[in-house]
Structure formats: structure tokens, C-alpha cells
Scaffold this motif. Structure first.
Motif, short mmCIF file in Angstrom:
data_model
loop_
_atom_site.label_atom_id
_atom_site.label_comp_id
_atom_site.label_asym_id
_atom_site.label_seq_id
_atom_site.Cartn_x
_atom_site.Cartn_y
_atom_site.Cartn_z
N VAL A 48 -59.47 60.65 41.84
CA VAL A 48 -59.48 59.54 42.79
C VAL A 48 -60.93 59.27 43.15
CG1 VAL A 48 -58.79 58.83 45.12
CG2 VAL A 48 -57.22 60.18 43.71
N THR A 49 -61.30 58.01 43.27
CA THR A 49 -62.66 57.66 43.65
C THR A 49 -62.74 57.41 45.16
OG1 THR A 49 -62.41 55.28 43.37
CG2 THR A 49 -63.05 56.57 41.40
N ARG A 50 -63.93 57.50 45.68
CA ARG A 50 -64.15 57.18 47.10
C ARG A 50 -63.74 55.73 47.38
NH1 ARG A 50 -69.74 57.30 47.98
NH2 ARG A 50 -69.27 56.84 50.14
N THR A 51 -64.02 54.85 46.44
CA THR A 51 -63.68 53.44 46.61
C THR A 51 -62.17 53.26 46.72
OG1 THR A 51 -65.67 52.78 45.40
CG2 THR A 51 -63.91 51.14 45.58
N GLU A 52 -61.41 53.94 45.86
CA GLU A 52 -59.94 53.85 45.94
C GLU A 52 -59.43 54.36 47.28
OE1 GLU A 52 -58.39 54.52 41.38
OE2 GLU A 52 -59.28 56.26 42.42
N LEU A 53 -59.99 55.48 47.72
CA LEU A 53 -59.58 56.06 49.00
C LEU A 53 -59.89 55.10 50.15
CD1 LEU A 53 -58.48 58.47 50.61
CD2 LEU A 53 -60.80 59.43 50.56
N LYS A 54 -61.10 54.56 50.15
CA LYS A 54 -61.50 53.63 51.20
C LYS A 54 -60.60 52.39 51.20
CE LYS A 54 -65.35 50.94 52.95
NZ LYS A 54 -66.73 50.50 52.79
N ARG A 55 -60.33 51.83 50.04
CA ARG A 55 -59.47 50.63 49.95
C ARG A 55 -58.08 50.92 50.48
NH1 ARG A 55 -61.48 48.73 44.06
NH2 ARG A 55 -63.32 47.59 44.77
N ALA A 56 -57.54 52.09 50.16
CA ALA A 56 -56.19 52.45 50.63
C ALA A 56 -56.15 52.57 52.15
CB ALA A 56 -55.73 53.76 49.99
N VAL A 57 -57.17 53.19 52.71
CA VAL A 57 -57.23 53.35 54.17
C VAL A 57 -57.40 51.99 54.83
CG1 VAL A 57 -58.59 54.31 56.08
CG2 VAL A 57 -58.06 55.72 54.08
N GLU A 58 -58.31 51.18 54.32
CA GLU A 58 -58.56 49.87 54.92
C GLU A 58 -57.38 48.92 54.74
OE1 GLU A 58 -62.43 48.60 53.53
OE2 GLU A 58 -63.43 49.85 55.04
#
Length: 133
Positions: A48-58
Motif C-alpha cells: 500500500v502506498t502513502r498516497t492510497e492511504l491518504k486518499r482513503a482517509v480523506e
């Protein structure tokens, strides 16, 4: 600056969403930075990338002020979380009740009737908040 760390699953489960909501509330209440942590297990082979994690949270919560998104790789989720919380010198760690039960099962192999909340408080030297979904 105070720091709140919250480990979550990706994609966000219902339990992770509840835990994250509480962590965001605590971070705002304490005027703290927030680290959203996901652990990729080596044995699962998914990255999982940081970008994917951030997008999911946002997508779930909107932009979260003063949030940092971290993805770590490890063999044991529990150990990787402990390492991150200790390395960041977190003031608060917010974990879901499902995570506590996993830790209890893991540590019961080594300890008789482990008190996970007490163990985490002693090992991490921070407040531990447990959230039920």
C-alpha cells in the motif's frame, strides 16, 4: 507538539473508520499532530502506498489537518506498531478493540493472562485509547 498515532487497515474497515474518527477527535482536542499508520505484512505481498492511504482517509473524513500518513512493512503488525509509536515518541496511541484482542492472543503465548492495556502503557510510555466499533 503532542502526537497521536492511529494504526489502521487498508482498505479502511468499519473498525478502522471508528478508530480513526476517535483519533482525529483526540488530535483536535489536544491540538496534536496525527500519524495514520498502516502496516503491510511481508508475507501478504501487498504494498500500500502513502498516497492510497491518504486518499482513503480523506475520502471518508475529508482533509485532516496536521496528519501524516505512514506505511511500514513488517512480519508482525503488533511489533511494527510498537516500533513506530516508540520511534515517534507518541503521546497517545488509539487502537481498535479488535487490535487489542489480536495482541492479547499473540502475547498469551508468552505471558499468563496478559493485560494488554497495561502492557502497552508500560512499554510505550503514552496514553492508550481503545475504541470499539
Amino acid at each position: 507538539m503532542p502526537l497521536v498515532v492511529v494504526p489502521v487497515r487498508y482498505p479502511l474497515s468499519r473498525h478502522s473508520q471508528a478508530t480513526l474518527a476517535e483519533a482525529i477527535r483526540i488530535a483536535e482536542e489536544r491540538d496534536a499532530d496525527l500519524t495514520v499508520l498502516h502496516v503491510d505484512l511481508y508475507q501478504e505481498g501487498r504494498e500500500v502506498t502513502r498516497t492510497e492511504l491518504k486518499r482513503a482517509v480523506e475520502a471518508e473524513f475529508g482533509r485532516v489537518d496536521r496528519a501524516r500518513y505512514v506505511v511500514r512493512r513488517g512480519f508482525l503488525v503488533e511489533e511494527t506498531i510498537l516500533d513506530e509509536v516508540a520511534a515517534e515518541n507518541a503521546d497517545v496511541v488509539v487502537i481498535g478493540s479488535k487490535q487489542v484482542s489480536r495482541w492479547r492472543r499473540t502475547f498469551s503465548r508468552f505471558l499468563d493472562d496478559p493485560d494488554i492495556d497495561r502492557f502497552l502503557r508500560e512499554k510505550l510510555d503514552c496514553d492508550v485509547v481503545t475504541v470499539s466499533a
